[in-house]
Design a protein around this motif. Structure first.
Motif, PDB file in Angstrom:
ATOM      1  N   LYS A   1     -18.896  -7.243 -71.019  1.00  0.00           N
ATOM      2  CA  LYS A   1     -17.564  -6.629 -71.017  1.00  0.00           C
ATOM      3  C   LYS A   1     -17.634  -5.292 -70.293  1.00  0.00           C
ATOM      4  O   LYS A   1     -18.653  -4.593 -70.348  1.00  0.00           O
ATOM      5  CB  LYS A   1     -17.059  -6.427 -72.449  1.00  0.00           C
ATOM      6  N   ASN A   2     -16.564  -4.935 -69.631  1.00  0.00           N
ATOM      7  CA  ASN A   2     -16.534  -3.674 -68.890  1.00  0.00           C
ATOM      8  C   ASN A   2     -16.522  -2.490 -69.856  1.00  0.00           C
ATOM      9  O   ASN A   2     -15.827  -2.488 -70.872  1.00  0.00           O
ATOM     10  CB  ASN A   2     -15.287  -3.614 -67.993  1.00  0.00           C
ATOM     11  N   PHE A   3     -17.316  -1.478 -69.510  1.00  0.00           N
ATOM     12  CA  PHE A   3     -17.299  -0.239 -70.287  1.00  0.00           C
ATOM     13  C   PHE A   3     -17.770   0.894 -69.384  1.00  0.00           C
ATOM     14  O   PHE A   3     -18.556   0.696 -68.457  1.00  0.00           O
ATOM     15  CB  PHE A   3     -18.204  -0.336 -71.528  1.00  0.00           C
ATOM     16  N   ASP A   4     -17.238   2.070 -69.624  1.00  0.00           N
ATOM     17  CA  ASP A   4     -17.659   3.271 -68.895  1.00  0.00           C
ATOM     18  C   ASP A   4     -17.296   4.476 -69.761  1.00  0.00           C
ATOM     19  O   ASP A   4     -16.942   4.327 -70.934  1.00  0.00           O
ATOM     20  CB  ASP A   4     -17.004   3.359 -67.508  1.00  0.00           C
ATOM     21  N   LYS A   5     -17.376   5.678 -69.181  1.00  0.00           N
ATOM     22  CA  LYS A   5     -17.110   6.886 -69.970  1.00  0.00           C
ATOM     23  C   LYS A   5     -15.650   7.018 -70.384  1.00  0.00           C
ATOM     24  O   LYS A   5     -15.307   7.846 -71.215  1.00  0.00           O
ATOM     25  CB  LYS A   5     -17.550   8.130 -69.201  1.00  0.00           C
ATOM     26  N   ASN A   6     -14.776   6.186 -69.795  1.00  0.00           N
ATOM     27  CA  ASN A   6     -13.361   6.240 -70.154  1.00  0.00           C
ATOM     28  C   ASN A   6     -12.972   5.202 -71.203  1.00  0.00           C
ATOM     29  O   ASN A   6     -11.942   5.329 -71.854  1.00  0.00           O
ATOM     30  CB  ASN A   6     -12.495   6.031 -68.902  1.00  0.00           C
ATOM     31  N   TYR A   7     -13.805   4.168 -71.334  1.00  0.00           N
ATOM     32  CA  TYR A   7     -13.448   3.112 -72.287  1.00  0.00           C
ATOM     33  C   TYR A   7     -14.689   2.345 -72.712  1.00  0.00           C
ATOM     34  O   TYR A   7     -15.498   1.918 -71.875  1.00  0.00           O
ATOM     35  CB  TYR A   7     -12.438   2.140 -71.667  1.00  0.00           C
TER      36      TYR A   7
ATOM     37  N   LEU B   1     -24.463   0.772 -80.670  1.00  0.00           N
ATOM     38  CA  LEU B   1     -24.123  -0.612 -80.977  1.00  0.00           C
ATOM     39  C   LEU B   1     -22.989  -1.109 -80.089  1.00  0.00           C
ATOM     40  O   LEU B   1     -23.065  -2.215 -79.524  1.00  0.00           O
ATOM     41  CB  LEU B   1     -23.724  -0.728 -82.451  1.00  0.00           C
ATOM     42  N   ARG B   2     -21.950  -0.301 -79.927  1.00  0.00           N
ATOM     43  CA  ARG B   2     -20.812  -0.713 -79.087  1.00  0.00           C
ATOM     44  C   ARG B   2     -21.233  -0.912 -77.630  1.00  0.00           C
ATOM     45  O   ARG B   2     -20.838  -1.894 -76.988  1.00  0.00           O
ATOM     46  CB  ARG B   2     -19.694   0.331 -79.196  1.00  0.00           C
ATOM     47  N   ILE B   3     -22.044   0.009 -77.114  1.00  0.00           N
ATOM     48  CA  ILE B   3     -22.466  -0.103 -75.715  1.00  0.00           C
ATOM     49  C   ILE B   3     -23.359  -1.327 -75.507  1.00  0.00           C
ATOM     50  O   ILE B   3     -23.181  -2.092 -74.547  1.00  0.00           O
ATOM     51  CB  ILE B   3     -23.203   1.183 -75.273  1.00  0.00           C
ATOM     52  N   ILE B   4     -24.316  -1.532 -76.408  1.00  0.00           N
ATOM     53  CA  ILE B   4     -25.240  -2.659 -76.268  1.00  0.00           C
ATOM     54  C   ILE B   4     -24.514  -3.988 -76.406  1.00  0.00           C
ATOM     55  O   ILE B   4     -24.748  -4.928 -75.633  1.00  0.00           O
ATOM     56  CB  ILE B   4     -26.394  -2.539 -77.296  1.00  0.00           C
ATOM     57  N   LEU B   5     -23.612  -4.096 -77.387  1.00  0.00           N
ATOM     58  CA  LEU B   5     -22.859  -5.340 -77.559  1.00  0.00           C
ATOM     59  C   LEU B   5     -21.956  -5.606 -76.354  1.00  0.00           C
ATOM     60  O   LEU B   5     -21.842  -6.754 -75.901  1.00  0.00           O
ATOM     61  CB  LEU B   5     -22.022  -5.279 -78.842  1.00  0.00           C
ATOM     62  N   ALA B   6     -21.316  -4.554 -75.842  1.00  0.00           N
ATOM     63  CA  ALA B   6     -20.457  -4.720 -74.665  1.00  0.00           C
ATOM     64  C   ALA B   6     -21.285  -5.195 -73.470  1.00  0.00           C
ATOM     65  O   ALA B   6     -20.855  -6.071 -72.697  1.00  0.00           O
ATOM     66  CB  ALA B   6     -19.756  -3.405 -74.335  1.00  0.00           C
ATOM     67  N   LYS B   7     -22.471  -4.637 -73.343  1.00  0.00           N
ATOM     68  CA  LYS B   7     -23.365  -5.032 -72.246  1.00  0.00           C
ATOM     69  C   LYS B   7     -23.801  -6.488 -72.401  1.00  0.00           C
ATOM     70  O   LYS B   7     -23.796  -7.261 -71.433  1.00  0.00           O
ATOM     71  CB  LYS B   7     -24.582  -4.102 -72.233  1.00  0.00           C
ATOM     72  N   GLU B   8     -24.181  -6.876 -73.614  1.00  0.00           N
ATOM     73  CA  GLU B   8     -24.620  -8.254 -73.863  1.00  0.00           C
ATOM     74  C   GLU B   8     -23.491  -9.254 -73.636  1.00  0.00           C
ATOM     75  O   GLU B   8     -23.735 -10.372 -73.151  1.00  0.00           O
ATOM     76  CB  GLU B   8     -25.140  -8.380 -75.303  1.00  0.00           C
ATOM     77  N   GLN B   9     -22.262  -8.859 -73.950  1.00  0.00           N
ATOM     78  CA  GLN B   9     -21.114  -9.756 -73.799  1.00  0.00           C
ATOM     79  C   GLN B   9     -20.461  -9.641 -72.422  1.00  0.00           C
ATOM     80  O   GLN B   9     -19.411 -10.218 -72.175  1.00  0.00           O
ATOM     81  CB  GLN B   9     -20.099  -9.463 -74.898  1.00  0.00           C
TER      82      GLN B   9
END
Length: 365
Positions: free
Chosen positions: A96-102, A86-94
């Motif tokens: 927002k930057n995300f990777d294995k560190n955050y 859920l966090r990864i998909i929402l971050a992707k839809e919005q």
């Protein structure tokens, strides 16, 4: 005040994530420590005096406890995986930057009207009214309002998250690699039922069948294929079942237990003949009782069963009591839904026959 609430959320959230991560790592450590393959059916638990004790060596009370532990670990790990997705998909839809560190937290990704001090006061007063002054151990509202606001916000967040996760699952937005454990256990002695194959192995395949049920016939044909390949390495057990003792299904089940009284080999011979007969000619529930008995005796007559003793058994009160006992045991089994049902090491199978054969192959090799 807002800063304190935010910090409180942050530390509690981090604590939850770390707990989930520890459960995740602990589970996989146990999997890797006790088995060479994630799909293994028999898991080593302890070694005492050069003997390995596995999940297949447990008595009924410990099977139930082990099942509960597995389910608790699975539920925790599955919840962790769902919230990660859920966090990864929402971050992707919005975007927002995300990777294995955050990966942004759900509080950063899900927007909702947070609980106000008035909401917290209403909750406090409601609980005091319903449960009395001791419900909060005598603590006043001013001391509890931050915790109550957090609780209300957490409940809102949890509800929204679960709804979003359900939507993602139904829309097949992600795949989890968390293996569901085997199902509910059979908590009674299965060694008294017809058996064949290797009686000394720690892999037992238990099938509950109704001889007139097409799905039971199909299942038994698939099990027969497995028996031909792995009969020397697996213990195969049948539990004949019927929902109606006076039906054709009931008399075939009675005949099965009467055949077993003359030996396991007689049972399997009888079973094969019945399944072949039913597969060839669809069952006729309009037959009268005497006609059904003649049909059962006729099929038994094509085997090496001693017919006189078989016929006497078929008419006996004892064989009725046997079937009633089987019914009672199965109906008291959590999750039992009728026939056919397949169990591996007294745990209900909840994956496909193809996967079962793959797991068996991994296990015995």
């Amino acid at each position: 005040m807002k800063k304190r609430i935010k910090l409180f959320y942050f530390f509690l959230y981090v604590s939850g994530v770390l707990t989930g991560l520890l459960l995740f790592l602990a589970y996989h450590f146990i999997q890797n420590k006790f088995s060479l393959n994630q799909n293994i059916l028999v898991k080593k638990i302890v070694k005492i005096d050069d003997k390995d004790w596995t999940n297949a060596d447990l008595p009924n009370d410990l099977i139930l406890e082990y099942t509960n532990i597995e389910n608790n670990i699975y539920n925790a790990e599955k919840r962790f995986a769902d919230h990660l997705a859920l966090r990864i998909i929402l971050a992707k839809e919005q975007k927002k930057n995300f990777d294995k560190n955050y990966i942004p937290s759900l509080f950063d990704l899900v927007k909702f009207n947070q609980a106000t001090e008035e909401d917290a006061l209403n909750y406090y007063n409601k609980m005091m009214k319903e449960h009395g002054a001791n419900v909060f151990a005598g603590q006043g509202f001013d001391k509890l309002k931050i915790q109550i606001q957090f609780q209300l916000n957490y409940e809102k967040m949890n509800l929204i998250s679960e709804q979003k996760i359900s939507e993602l699952i139904s829309n097949k937005k992600y795949t989890t690699y968390i293996n569901q454990p085997l199902g509910d256990p059979l908590l009674f002695d299965v060694s008294v039922f017809p058996k064949r194959g290797n009686m000394n192995t720690n892999i037992s395949l238990i099938s509950i069948i109704d001889f007139t049920n097409p799905k039971s016939i199909d299942l038994e044909n698939k099990i027969e294929d497995i028996y031909k390949k792995y009969g020397g390495k697996i213990n195969f057990i049948n539990i004949p079942y019927t929902a109606n003792l006076d039906s054709q299904s009931g008399y075939f089940a009675k005949g099965a237990f009467c055949a077993q009284e003359q030996g396991n080999d007689k049972y399997w011979d009888y079973s094969r003949k019945v399944l072949a007969q039913i597969a060839k000619n669809s069952s006729n529930e309009n037959l009268k009782s005497d006609e059904i008995k003649k049909k059962v005796i006729s099929i038994a007559g094509n085997t090496k069963i001693e017919i006189k003793n078989f016929s006497t058994c078929l008419e006996s009160r004892k064989i009725n009591d046997t079937l009633i006992s089987v019914q009672n045991k199965l109906y008291s089994t959590n999750g039992f839904k009728g026939s056919p049902t397949l169990y591996i090491n007294k745990r209900e199978l909840n994956f496909s026959m193809n996967e079962l054969e793959s797991r068996i192959k991994n296990e015995i090799n």
